[in-house]
Design a protein around this motif. Structure first.
Motif, mmCIF file in Angstrom:
data_model
loop_
_atom_site.group_PDB
_atom_site.id
_atom_site.type_symbol
_atom_site.label_atom_id
_atom_site.label_comp_id
_atom_site.label_asym_id
_atom_site.label_seq_id
_atom_site.Cartn_x
_atom_site.Cartn_y
_atom_site.Cartn_z
ATOM 1 N N ALA A 98 0.877 -1.229 -0.005
ATOM 2 C CA ALA A 98 -0.062 0.135 -0.116
ATOM 3 C C ALA A 98 0.905 1.345 0.201
ATOM 4 C CB ALA A 98 -0.912 -0.127 1.072
ATOM 5 N N GLN A 101 5.209 3.125 -4.366
ATOM 6 C CA GLN A 101 4.832 4.295 -5.154
ATOM 7 C C GLN A 101 4.345 3.756 -6.562
ATOM 8 O OE1 GLN A 101 5.434 7.564 -4.288
ATOM 9 N NE2 GLN A 101 5.645 6.475 -2.278
ATOM 10 N N PRO A 103 1.585 2.522 -9.231
ATOM 11 C CA PRO A 103 0.365 2.945 -9.294
ATOM 12 C C PRO A 103 -0.707 1.831 -9.048
ATOM 13 C CG PRO A 103 1.399 3.045 -11.536
ATOM 14 C CD PRO A 103 2.431 2.809 -10.353
ATOM 15 N N ILE A 104 -1.614 2.140 -8.571
ATOM 16 C CA ILE A 104 -2.844 1.009 -8.414
ATOM 17 C C ILE A 104 -4.085 1.224 -9.215
ATOM 18 C CG2 ILE A 104 -2.286 0.334 -6.210
ATOM 19 C CD1 ILE A 104 -4.956 1.595 -5.428
ATOM 20 N N MET A 213 -3.571 1.662 2.613
ATOM 21 C CA MET A 213 -4.420 1.418 1.588
ATOM 22 C C MET A 213 -5.516 2.115 1.125
ATOM 23 S SD MET A 213 -4.504 -2.967 1.830
ATOM 24 C CE MET A 213 -4.516 -3.036 3.800
ATOM 25 N N GLN A 215 -5.886 5.469 1.814
ATOM 26 C CA GLN A 215 -5.454 6.502 0.966
ATOM 27 C C GLN A 215 -4.994 6.302 -0.599
ATOM 28 O OE1 GLN A 215 -2.285 8.836 2.968
ATOM 29 N NE2 GLN A 215 -2.667 8.178 4.879
ATOM 30 N N ARG A 216 -4.411 5.010 -0.785
ATOM 31 C CA ARG A 216 -4.267 4.618 -2.156
ATOM 32 C C ARG A 216 -5.437 4.686 -3.005
ATOM 33 N NH1 ARG A 216 0.322 2.236 -3.543
ATOM 34 N NH2 ARG A 216 -0.091 2.771 -5.788
ATOM 35 N N ASN A 218 -7.948 6.706 -2.562
ATOM 36 C CA ASN A 218 -8.691 8.241 -2.430
ATOM 37 C C ASN A 218 -9.505 8.330 -1.271
ATOM 38 O OD1 ASN A 218 -7.052 9.015 -4.959
ATOM 39 N ND2 ASN A 218 -8.740 7.916 -6.119
#
Length: 239
Positions: A98, A101, A103-104, A213, A215-216, A218
């Motif tokens: 998580a 850096q 991207p997910i 997780m 935060q990733r 949004n």
């Protein structure tokens, strides 16, 4: 006039030099972060392998020692501690992934009931199977959509369920509820805290993983201790 031009060119050269140094420094920091992430992932994977082996042999020993109560007591204690370690390893792996850096991708936006109905039902079923009382009266849904990463969401709810098993008092109900604002869909889970086992005194890597997780995706996570309960709140932006 030539003096002004000379000064201007000199300043530009100095700025260009600083810019080059800054870019090199940023690239070095990026590489260091990637190496740290890779190290954490490798450590987590390397730790899982021997732990799985230990659990396998403990299970075999349990089958061979069913008639010996004291042996079974000791083996159950070993199993419990190995599972605790494995949970922390999983949390470390989650935190590494998580916090990376890389991207997910968020899955296509879907109705919250479609996504969270199954997750919350599964959490309820697992807790009730383990003799926890669950108060789910506060769960309701509206026809709004959110975009999430389903793999992250699976790990988040697994993490929170594990924390309840580890820290909650099973003599007190686990409360689950949902809420809506114009822009946010939220899920709250509260559990009665054991007096001698409080999550606030732990290392907190599990909650850090959940927060990373969220935060990733949004979203955000918050927690509080209130009226004898430990509350975790997950907030997802409505799309």
């Amino acid at each position: 006039m030539l003096g002004i031009v000379f000064v201007y060119l000199r300043i530009r050269k100095i700025i260009a030099g600083y810019q080059t140094e800054l870019e090199a420094s940023q690239e070095q920091e990026k590489k260091a972060r990637q190496e740290k992430d890779e190290l954490m992932r490798n450590m987590a994977h390397d730790l899982r392998t021997p732990l799985t082996g230990v659990m396998t042999y403990v299970d075999v020993m349990k089958l061979e020692n069913e008639a010996y109560a004291e042996n079974m007591k000791n083996l159950n204690f070993i199993s419990e501690k190995v599972l605790d370690i494995r949970t922390q390893v999983d949390n470390l792996l989650d935190f590494s992934i998580a916090g990376s850096q890389r991207p997910i991708e968020l899955d296509a936006s879907m109705d919250v009931e479609y996504i969270f109905g199954d997750y919350l039902s599964d959490v309820c079923a697992q807790l009730m199977k383990s003799n926890y009382e669950v108060d789910a009266e506060g769960i309701s849904f509206k026809q709004v959509k959110v975009a999430v990463n389903m793999a992250f969401l699976t790990r988040i709810f697994s993490n929170l369920t594990d924390n309840i098993y580890k820290y909650a008092d099973n003599k007190k109900p686990v409360v689950m509820k949902t809420a809506f604002t114009k822009k946010i869909f939220s899920v709250e889970i509260g559990n009665g805290v054991c007096d001698n086992k409080t999550l606030l005194k732990s290392a907190g890597i599990g909650l850090k993983s959940v927060d990373a997780m969220m935060q990733r995706m949004n979203g955000s996570m918050s927690f509080k201790r209130e009226h004898g309960k430990f509350w975790v709140k997950l907030e997802f932006p409505i799309v």
